[in-house]
Motif scaffolding. Structure first.
Motif: not given
Length: 122
Positions: A12-13, A86-90, A119-122
Motif C-alpha cells: 500500500q502507499a 507511492k503509486p507512481e513507484d509501481t 506494485t504500490v496501491s493507492s
C-alpha cells in the motif's frame, strides 16, 4: 556475471519494501551497482547507484530521501530499501552492474538482472 533480483510485491502507499540483488561473480567489489525501473508504457529509468566500495551513492530526484541503496560485498548482494512508497513507484525494478561510464545511464551497465515487480496501491 549473473544477477538475480528479488523482493518485489504488492504494498500500500506509504509502505516499505526491500529489494535484493544477488550477484554470481567472483569479484563483485569490482562493480558499481545500480537499480533502474520501468513502468508500463514508459522507458527504463535510473533509480539509484552505489560505488564498488559503497562509499558513494547517487539517487534519482524522484526517490531521493525515500529510497536507500546499500551493498554487502561479502554476500555479493546489493539492496534497495524503499520507504514511503507511492503509486507512481509501481514498476519492474532491475539491478545492473557496471565498471565505467555514467552511473545514471543504462548504457553504462554491462550486466542486468531479470527484474522484480513492485506494485504500490493507492
Amino acid at each position: 556475471v549473473q544477477l538475480q533480483a528479488s523482493g518485489g510485491g504488492l504494498v500500500q502507499a506509504g509502505g516499505s519494501l526491500r529489494l535484493s540483488c544477488a550477484a554470481s561473480v567472483r569479484t563483485f567489489s569490482n562493480y558499481g551497482m545500480g537499480w533502474f525501473r520501468q513502468a508500463p508504457g514508459k522507458e527504463r529509468g535510473f533509480v539509484a547507484h552505489i560505488s564498488w566500495g559503497g562509499g558513494s551513492t547517487l539517487y534519482a530526484d524522484a526517490v531521493r530521501g525515500r529510497f536507500t541503496i546499500s551493498r554487502d560485498n561479502a554476500k555479493n548482494t546489493v539492496y534497495l530499501q524503499m520507504d514511503s512508497l507511492k503509486p507512481e513507484d509501481t514498476a519492474v525494478y532491475y539491478c545492473a552492474a557496471r565498471t565505467g561510464g555514467r552511473p545514471d545511464k543504462s548504457g553504462s551497465y554491462d550486466y542486468w538482472g531479470q527484474g522484480t515487480l513492485v506494485t504500490v496501491s493507492s
